[in-house]
Scaffold this motif. Structure first.
Motif, PDB file in Angstrom:
ATOM      1  N   GLY A   7      -4.928 -47.463 -10.382  1.00 50.87           N
ATOM      2  CA  GLY A   7      -4.815 -46.159 -11.020  1.00 50.87           C
ATOM      3  C   GLY A   7      -3.575 -45.958 -11.861  1.00 50.87           C
ATOM      4  O   GLY A   7      -3.213 -44.819 -12.184  1.00 50.87           O
ATOM      5  N   VAL A   8      -2.912 -47.053 -12.239  1.00 54.84           N
ATOM      6  CA  VAL A   8      -1.712 -46.966 -13.081  1.00 54.84           C
ATOM      7  C   VAL A   8      -2.117 -47.269 -14.523  1.00 54.84           C
ATOM      8  O   VAL A   8      -2.593 -48.379 -14.811  1.00 54.84           O
ATOM      9  N   PRO A   9      -1.952 -46.331 -15.464  1.00 53.22           N
ATOM     10  CA  PRO A   9      -2.296 -46.605 -16.859  1.00 53.22           C
ATOM     11  C   PRO A   9      -1.490 -47.789 -17.404  1.00 53.22           C
ATOM     12  O   PRO A   9      -0.275 -47.868 -17.203  1.00 53.22           O
ATOM     13  N   ALA A  10      -2.196 -48.701 -18.058  1.00 51.00           N
ATOM     14  CA  ALA A  10      -1.550 -49.891 -18.605  1.00 51.00           C
ATOM     15  C   ALA A  10      -2.285 -50.333 -19.854  1.00 51.00           C
ATOM     16  O   ALA A  10      -3.485 -50.116 -20.001  1.00 51.00           O
ATOM     17  N   GLY A  11      -1.549 -50.951 -20.762  1.00 50.83           N
ATOM     18  CA  GLY A  11      -2.122 -51.469 -21.999  1.00 50.83           C
ATOM     19  C   GLY A  11      -1.404 -52.730 -22.417  1.00 50.83           C
ATOM     20  O   GLY A  11      -0.514 -53.235 -21.715  1.00 50.83           O
ATOM     21  N   LEU A  12      -1.783 -53.229 -23.557  1.00 48.93           N
ATOM     22  CA  LEU A  12      -1.282 -54.501 -24.065  1.00 48.93           C
ATOM     23  C   LEU A  12      -0.431 -54.283 -25.309  1.00 48.93           C
ATOM     24  O   LEU A  12      -0.786 -53.475 -26.168  1.00 48.93           O
ATOM     25  N   CYS A  13       0.669 -55.000 -25.383  1.00 57.32           N
ATOM     26  CA  CYS A  13       1.581 -54.942 -26.533  1.00 57.32           C
ATOM     27  C   CYS A  13       1.855 -56.365 -27.007  1.00 57.32           C
ATOM     28  O   CYS A  13       1.637 -57.320 -26.258  1.00 57.32           O
ATOM     29  N   ALA A  27       2.336 -52.824 -21.391  1.00 63.70           N
ATOM     30  CA  ALA A  27       2.973 -51.498 -21.362  1.00 63.70           C
ATOM     31  C   ALA A  27       2.402 -50.745 -20.173  1.00 63.70           C
ATOM     32  O   ALA A  27       1.188 -50.735 -19.952  1.00 63.70           O
ATOM     33  N   VAL A  28       3.278 -50.131 -19.398  1.00 64.60           N
ATOM     34  CA  VAL A  28       2.879 -49.400 -18.201  1.00 64.60           C
ATOM     35  C   VAL A  28       3.400 -47.969 -18.315  1.00 64.60           C
ATOM     36  O   VAL A  28       4.476 -47.734 -18.860  1.00 64.60           O
ATOM     37  N   ARG A  29       2.610 -47.024 -17.817  1.00 65.43           N
ATOM     38  CA  ARG A  29       3.016 -45.617 -17.829  1.00 65.43           C
ATOM     39  C   ARG A  29       2.907 -45.084 -16.402  1.00 65.43           C
ATOM     40  O   ARG A  29       1.813 -44.778 -15.927  1.00 65.43           O
ATOM     41  N   LEU A  30       4.034 -45.002 -15.749  1.00 68.91           N
ATOM     42  CA  LEU A  30       4.062 -44.604 -14.348  1.00 68.91           C
ATOM     43  C   LEU A  30       4.037 -43.091 -14.196  1.00 68.91           C
ATOM     44  O   LEU A  30       4.498 -42.367 -15.088  1.00 68.91           O
TER      45      LEU A  30
END
Length: 199
Positions: A97-103, A122-125
């Motif tokens: 459930g932790v938003p994450a993407g690719l950079c 990239a992670v958004r805690l």
């Protein structure tokens, strides 16, 4: 550096995809095992980062010729280049459930030639109003990437004098140029000859 969401909907950074297949039993099982060691999202994210960084060798370091591109395959073979390891970490974060993407970064060799893309996460805690980049590539002499949401501790810092680039976009799914390179390579040697040079 301010990161820009590719998709304005944060739900896109929790979604299941062809490569970020965190609905796969292997990904879910690994995420559940890692969650046993973590009592909050920050600790889980750091634990997942260290798991991918330290227990899944970068195939250039290990010499493994296999090419992986799905998170579940990376975890099964315990192998991948930076793109694949980033996909695996993204899937493990989303599974919890932790938003994450690719950079991505565009890097060059020591002489400033032969540019290639390098994959990051990239992670958004929870409680953070911004994305933080982390690099699960794997450490070795001269590379010391660490999990940090305050100050970036990446494998490489771009050198502007060599036209290296920190791309600011956070991708919800791997760009087509990355997937095409991974899917089209019969082995790591072929992949190395066809690494994307830019986005």
């Amino acid at each position: 550096m301010e990161l820009i969401q590719q998709n304005p909907d944060i739900a896109a950074y929790l979604a299941v995809g062809e490569a970020v297949d965190h609905d796969h039993p292997r990904v879910r099982e690994t995420a559940a095992d890692l969650a046993r060691e973590a009592d909050d999202a920050y600790t889980y994210a750091r634990t997942a980062f260290e798991y991918v960084r330290d227990t899944i060798p970068h195939s250039a370091d290990s010499g493994d010729p296999r090419v992986t591109w799905r998170a579940s395959d990376v975890l099964a073979t315990r192998n991948g280049i930076c793109y694949a390891k980033s996909i695996a970490l993204t899937a493990l974060l989303r599974a919890h459930g932790v938003p994450a993407g690719l950079c991505y970064q565009r890097l060059t060799d020591d002489a400033g030639a032969d540019p290639v893309l390098h994959g990051l996460v990239a992670v958004r805690l929870p409680g953070h109003d911004r994305w933080s980049r982390v690099d699960p590539r794997g450490n070795k002499p001269g590379i010391d990437a660490q999990f940090s949401t305050e100050k970036e501790r990446l494998a490489w810092v771009v050198r502007e004098e060599f036209d290296e680039i920190d791309y600011p976009v956070v991708y919800a799914a791997p760009p087509e140029v990355i997937l095409r390179a991974l899917k089209g390579a019969r082995d790591r040697s072929e992949l190395w000859r066809n690494l994307p040079a830019g986005l």
